[in-house]
Design a protein around this motif. Structure first.
Motif, PDB file in Angstrom:
ATOM      1  N   VAL A  12       0.846  -1.189   0.000  1.00 47.62           N
ATOM      2  CA  VAL A  12       0.000   0.000   0.000  1.00 47.62           C
ATOM      3  C   VAL A  12       0.883   1.242   0.000  1.00 47.62           C
ATOM      4  O   VAL A  12       1.854   1.327   0.769  1.00 47.62           O
ATOM      5  CB  VAL A  12      -0.916   0.027   1.241  1.00 47.62           C
ATOM      6  CG1 VAL A  12      -1.920   1.165   1.133  1.00 47.62           C
ATOM      7  CG2 VAL A  12      -1.627  -1.299   1.407  1.00 47.62           C
ATOM      8  N   PHE A  13       0.526   2.216  -0.841  1.00 46.59           N
ATOM      9  CA  PHE A  13       1.277   3.466  -0.953  1.00 46.59           C
ATOM     10  C   PHE A  13       0.456   4.631  -0.401  1.00 46.59           C
ATOM     11  O   PHE A  13      -0.757   4.511  -0.217  1.00 46.59           O
ATOM     12  CB  PHE A  13       1.646   3.714  -2.423  1.00 46.59           C
ATOM     13  CG  PHE A  13       2.740   2.818  -2.934  1.00 46.59           C
ATOM     14  CD1 PHE A  13       4.055   3.241  -2.927  1.00 46.59           C
ATOM     15  CD2 PHE A  13       2.449   1.539  -3.408  1.00 46.59           C
ATOM     16  CE1 PHE A  13       5.077   2.412  -3.399  1.00 46.59           C
ATOM     17  CE2 PHE A  13       3.451   0.705  -3.873  1.00 46.59           C
ATOM     18  CZ  PHE A  13       4.772   1.140  -3.870  1.00 46.59           C
ATOM     19  N   PRO A  14       1.086   5.791  -0.183  1.00 47.38           N
ATOM     20  CA  PRO A  14       0.363   6.934   0.372  1.00 47.38           C
ATOM     21  C   PRO A  14      -0.684   7.512  -0.581  1.00 47.38           C
ATOM     22  O   PRO A  14      -0.736   7.185  -1.770  1.00 47.38           O
ATOM     23  CB  PRO A  14       1.476   7.954   0.650  1.00 47.38           C
ATOM     24  CG  PRO A  14       2.722   7.138   0.767  1.00 47.38           C
ATOM     25  CD  PRO A  14       2.531   6.007  -0.204  1.00 47.38           C
ATOM     26  N   GLU A  15      -1.480   8.385  -0.049  1.00 53.26           N
ATOM     27  CA  GLU A  15      -2.564   9.055  -0.773  1.00 53.26           C
ATOM     28  C   GLU A  15      -2.001   9.887  -1.929  1.00 53.26           C
ATOM     29  O   GLU A  15      -0.958  10.528  -1.800  1.00 53.26           O
ATOM     30  CB  GLU A  15      -3.293   9.956   0.226  1.00 53.26           C
ATOM     31  CG  GLU A  15      -4.563  10.602  -0.263  1.00 53.26           C
ATOM     32  CD  GLU A  15      -5.280  11.345   0.858  1.00 53.26           C
ATOM     33  OE1 GLU A  15      -6.389  11.834   0.611  1.00 53.26           O
ATOM     34  OE2 GLU A  15      -4.724  11.435   1.983  1.00 53.26           O
ATOM     35  N   LEU A  16      -2.722   9.828  -3.064  1.00 60.78           N
ATOM     36  CA  LEU A  16      -2.338  10.573  -4.263  1.00 60.78           C
ATOM     37  C   LEU A  16      -0.853  10.372  -4.572  1.00 60.78           C
ATOM     38  O   LEU A  16      -0.067  11.312  -4.740  1.00 60.78           O
ATOM     39  CB  LEU A  16      -2.681  12.067  -4.101  1.00 60.78           C
ATOM     40  CG  LEU A  16      -4.195  12.327  -3.985  1.00 60.78           C
ATOM     41  CD1 LEU A  16      -4.482  13.736  -3.499  1.00 60.78           C
ATOM     42  CD2 LEU A  16      -4.885  12.083  -5.335  1.00 60.78           C
ATOM     43  N   THR A  17      -0.492   9.109  -4.672  1.00 65.73           N
ATOM     44  CA  THR A  17       0.907   8.701  -4.751  1.00 65.73           C
ATOM     45  C   THR A  17       1.638   9.301  -5.946  1.00 65.73           C
ATOM     46  O   THR A  17       2.789   9.751  -5.829  1.00 65.73           O
ATOM     47  CB  THR A  17       1.002   7.163  -4.852  1.00 65.73           C
ATOM     48  OG1 THR A  17      -0.029   6.551  -4.093  1.00 65.73           O
ATOM     49  CG2 THR A  17       2.346   6.667  -4.369  1.00 65.73           C
ATOM     50  N   LEU A  18       0.999   9.281  -7.090  1.00 65.97           N
ATOM     51  CA  LEU A  18       1.704   9.654  -8.320  1.00 65.97           C
ATOM     52  C   LEU A  18       1.934  11.154  -8.461  1.00 65.97           C
ATOM     53  O   LEU A  18       2.931  11.583  -9.056  1.00 65.97           O
ATOM     54  CB  LEU A  18       0.933   9.128  -9.537  1.00 65.97           C
ATOM     55  CG  LEU A  18       1.075   7.624  -9.769  1.00 65.97           C
ATOM     56  CD1 LEU A  18       0.019   7.114 -10.726  1.00 65.97           C
ATOM     57  CD2 LEU A  18       2.472   7.292 -10.283  1.00 65.97           C
ATOM     58  N   THR A  19       1.049  11.947  -7.926  1.00 64.40           N
ATOM     59  CA  THR A  19       1.158  13.403  -8.083  1.00 64.40           C
ATOM     60  C   THR A  19       1.758  14.089  -6.864  1.00 64.40           C
ATOM     61  O   THR A  19       2.308  15.195  -6.970  1.00 64.40           O
ATOM     62  CB  THR A  19      -0.238  14.003  -8.305  1.00 64.40           C
ATOM     63  OG1 THR A  19      -1.074  13.634  -7.192  1.00 64.40           O
ATOM     64  CG2 THR A  19      -0.856  13.486  -9.594  1.00 64.40           C
ATOM     65  N   GLY A  20       1.626  13.418  -5.699  1.00 59.73           N
ATOM     66  CA  GLY A  20       1.893  14.099  -4.441  1.00 59.73           C
ATOM     67  C   GLY A  20       0.594  14.684  -3.931  1.00 59.73           C
ATOM     68  O   GLY A  20      -0.206  15.236  -4.714  1.00 59.73           O
ATOM     69  N   TYR A  21       0.366  14.558  -2.631  1.00 62.43           N
ATOM     70  CA  TYR A  21      -0.891  15.028  -2.051  1.00 62.43           C
ATOM     71  C   TYR A  21      -0.994  16.540  -2.093  1.00 62.43           C
ATOM     72  O   TYR A  21      -2.079  17.109  -2.250  1.00 62.43           O
ATOM     73  CB  TYR A  21      -0.990  14.537  -0.597  1.00 62.43           C
ATOM     74  CG  TYR A  21      -2.198  15.055   0.139  1.00 62.43           C
ATOM     75  CD1 TYR A  21      -3.457  14.482  -0.048  1.00 62.43           C
ATOM     76  CD2 TYR A  21      -2.094  16.126   1.032  1.00 62.43           C
ATOM     77  CE1 TYR A  21      -4.569  14.958   0.619  1.00 62.43           C
ATOM     78  CE2 TYR A  21      -3.196  16.605   1.713  1.00 62.43           C
ATOM     79  CZ  TYR A  21      -4.436  16.022   1.506  1.00 62.43           C
ATOM     80  OH  TYR A  21      -5.549  16.498   2.173  1.00 62.43           O
ATOM     81  N   THR A  22       0.133  17.229  -1.990  1.00 62.42           N
ATOM     82  CA  THR A  22       0.114  18.692  -1.837  1.00 62.42           C
ATOM     83  C   THR A  22       0.115  19.440  -3.161  1.00 62.42           C
ATOM     84  O   THR A  22       0.434  20.636  -3.202  1.00 62.42           O
ATOM     85  CB  THR A  22       1.323  19.129  -0.990  1.00 62.42           C
ATOM     86  OG1 THR A  22       2.520  18.571  -1.545  1.00 62.42           O
ATOM     87  CG2 THR A  22       1.177  18.661   0.453  1.00 62.42           C
TER      88      THR A  22
END
Length: 632
Positions: free
Chosen positions: A42-52
């Motif tokens: 499992v990867f972090p939220e909005l992995t491909l773009t970055g959350y910020t």
């Protein structure tokens, strides 16, 4: 591997608004996961773009670059069986959703939207995204393929794994989506998050994950965005946590500058069967869900998880005084209630100098201490017989005098000889009859003395003996209140050690703990114990291990055997474990008739064998199915 799966929480080095570069880090961690035999990463939220990325999510170029990077990942994972869970922004019906996309072997298995969007303080997700909590029974087009889309998706391998996905704030909601997922069979819960760091927030976050895994009776894998996210207004530490049924198995070191992952082996078979044993889970409301089939998951070649050899004994990290206080108070207040209800002021206990009678005496003494009752109203009775050694008798007497109890001695030798004569038994024939006559003589003396003194007979037999039926029917099997009936032998040793803080009894307790466990019913050899229980029925630490896994979640004998070999390492070989496991199964089944009429006693831990509490079993059930499973 007996229901064990390896799961991973990954924290990739993030470059905000550069999906192609992020994809490189993701692929490196995916390949590491495959090498480590991970079933789900499992990867972090909005992995491909970055959350910020913020308002850049509203820009077509970023979404196009994200989808290109996603396609590149699919192309490079066509031969990888590990399930990959990534965070993406999804454009659907002219709305933007914050989603998790589930991938395997170069294919998209499904997309799950975020239900709860934070819109306060440092988080303003509703500026870019809309909630997906009402999206069910639908599909979406992604990279030219129509794929399942909605919050009603679960993913199953058709064996022991069923997982569901929620995203960050979903876990903080009053009713997290994972509650419903768990009620519908998900025993593995995944969370892609972007939780920033504030003073003390990591502790709350870990507690939230751990308690949710307990509430849902599931394993929970949580991972959050790392330090590569924008630090314009907040800082992200990349917190990763894996918990199972209220216990955190592993969490990472936050604020790492490199891409990394943590792994843990979770027992999903155990979780399924624990749920069957919990009526509160069965009463959970079910909703309509869709299940996506997953196949060919990596298999673990060897479990990489510590299996405790003493499941009833608190871990070394637990405050021993606090835990033992709790155990003794459960015993003490159970006894206090019984004595108050029956209007009895005296307790009668048979004292042998062994572990069980020692704990029963100490807990009874604590009950009297709590209530301010005179300890002289504890009538401790030593009943030496053919096998009693001076060591055990001396320890019993020393302990009773130190606690200020009334000490009485009744020698059962003559009584037993008269009983042998009455039933025509040869006193030199050291059979079961020879032993049981003594055990029943002792119980008869205690019962009659209790009548004479107006007292309550305190039972000393423990949970391990009750499981094995290691007692004489209507002998030490019987009492007026079975104080130790909820405590196994390994835990009794642990609690007795706690009483060493009392300097008056510390030295005698040391010797009691060092004395071989024995009923002392066969004649001693020059004042040495000749009858050691663990040489006859096997080590209690093994039997307690068997009992826990057999009762707690109905583990199959072969799994119990396998786990025992892992837990005890070189201490016991397979032949030895199998020998005593067979004996455990045989005695557990054949001795149920004793449990069916056992006296009242307090439940202390999560397991009880009382027919009025946890365990209802026919006295004439066959054991052959269990023995055959072990021998298969």
């Amino acid at each position: 591997m007996y229901g064990y799966y390896r799961v991973a929480a990954a924290v990739n080095t993030t470059t905000v608004a550069n999906p192609a570069k992020n994809a490189e880090e993701i692929l490196a961690l995916v390949k590491e996961s495959e090498t480590k035999e991970v079933s789900v990463v499992v990867f972090p939220e909005l992995t491909l773009t970055g959350y910020t990325a913020s308002d850049l999510f509203l820009n077509q170029t970023l979404l196009t670059a994200q989808n290109d990077a996603l396609e590149n990942i699919l192309n490079h994972t066509e031969k990888i069986n590990t399930i990959i869970v990534l965070g993406i922004a999804l454009l659907e019906a002219d709305r933007l959703y914050n989603c998790a996309v589930i991938l395997q072997r170069g294919k998209i298995l499904g997309v799950v939207p975020k239900s709860y969007l934070p819109n306060k303080k440092e988080f303003y997700e509703k500026r870019q995204f809309v909630t997906g909590r009402d999206i069910v029974r639908t599909t979406t087009e992604l990279l030219g393929k129509e794929v399942p889309f909605g919050v009603d998706l679960l993913f199953s391998d058709g064996a022991d794994m069923t997982f569901g996905v929620e995203i960050c704030e979903d876990l903080w909601a009053v009713t997290p989506p994972s509650n419903h997922m768990a009620s519908n069979g998900a025993n593995l819960l995944l969370n892609l998050s972007a939780s920033n760091e504030l003073i003390g927030k990591h502790e709350y976050r870990e507690e939230l994950v751990r308690t949710q895994s307990a509430r849902c009776m599931a394993a929970y894998v949580y991972t959050s965005s790392g330090v590569g996210e924008s630090t314009t207004d907040t800082v992200y530490g990349g917190h990763a946590i894996i918990s199972e049924y209220g216990t955190t198995l592993v969490q990472n070191q936050r604020f790492r500058m490199d891409s990394h992952l943590i792994t843990a082996d979770v027992d999903l078979e155990k979780l399924r069967w624990l749920r069957i044993n919990e009526s509160s889970y069965s009463d959970g409301r079910r909703k309509k869900t869709r299940t996506v089939k997953i196949e060919n998951l990596p298999k673990i070649s060897e479990i990489q998880r510590e299996i405790t050899p003493a499941p009833f004994v608190p871990s070394v990290y637990t405050d021993k005084q606090q835990r033992c206080d709790e155990i003794v108070h459960i015993q003490a207040y159970g006894l206090i209630k019984r004595m108050q209800h029956t209007n009895i002021q005296k307790a009668v206990i048979g004292i042998s100098g062994g572990l069980d009678s020692t704990l029963a005496l100490l807990s009874t003494w604590r009950a009297f201490e709590i209530m301010g009752w005179d300890s002289r109203n504890i009538i401790a009775v030593t009943m030496p017989g053919f096998g009693t050694t001076s060591r055990t008798k001396k320890n019993a007497v020393t302990l009773c005098k130190a606690l200020g109890t009334t000490l009485k001695e009744v020698d059962i030798t003559d009584i037993s000889l008269k009983e042998f004569e009455a039933i025509g038994h040869d006193k030199d024939e050291h059979s079961v009859t020879y032993e049981n006559v003594q055990a029943r003589a002792r119980t008869s003396i205690l019962m009659n003395m209790a009548n004479k003194e107006g007292g309550l007979v305190i039972g000393t037999g423990d949970l391990s003996e009750i499981a094995l039926g290691w007692s004489t029917y209507n002998g030490d099997h019987m009492s007026m209140y079975a104080l130790n009936s909820g405590i196994p032998k390994t835990l009794i040793k642990y609690v007795i050690e706690y009483f060493k803080s009392n300097e008056k009894i510390a030295s005698v307790i040391d010797d009691i703990l060092a004395t071989p466990i024995s009923p002392e019913l066969l004649p001693h050899n020059h004042d040495k114990i000749t009858q050691e229980t663990e040489e006859i029925v096997g080590p209690y630490e093994l039997h307690d291990f068997f009992l826990y896994h057999f009762i707690k979640y109905g583990a199959k004998p072969r799994k119990i055997q396998y786990l025992a070999l892992l837990a005890f390492g070189d201490k016991y070989d397979k032949v030895t474990v199998t020998k005593w496991l067979k004996l455990f199964l045989k005695r557990f089944f054949t001795q149920q008739f004793k449990r069916s009429c056992m006296p009242d006693g307090p439940k202390v831990g999560t397991i009880s064998l009382s027919p009025r509490a946890d365990w209802k079993m026919p006295s004439d059930a066959e054991m052959n199915v269990w023995l055959k499973e072990l021998e298969a």
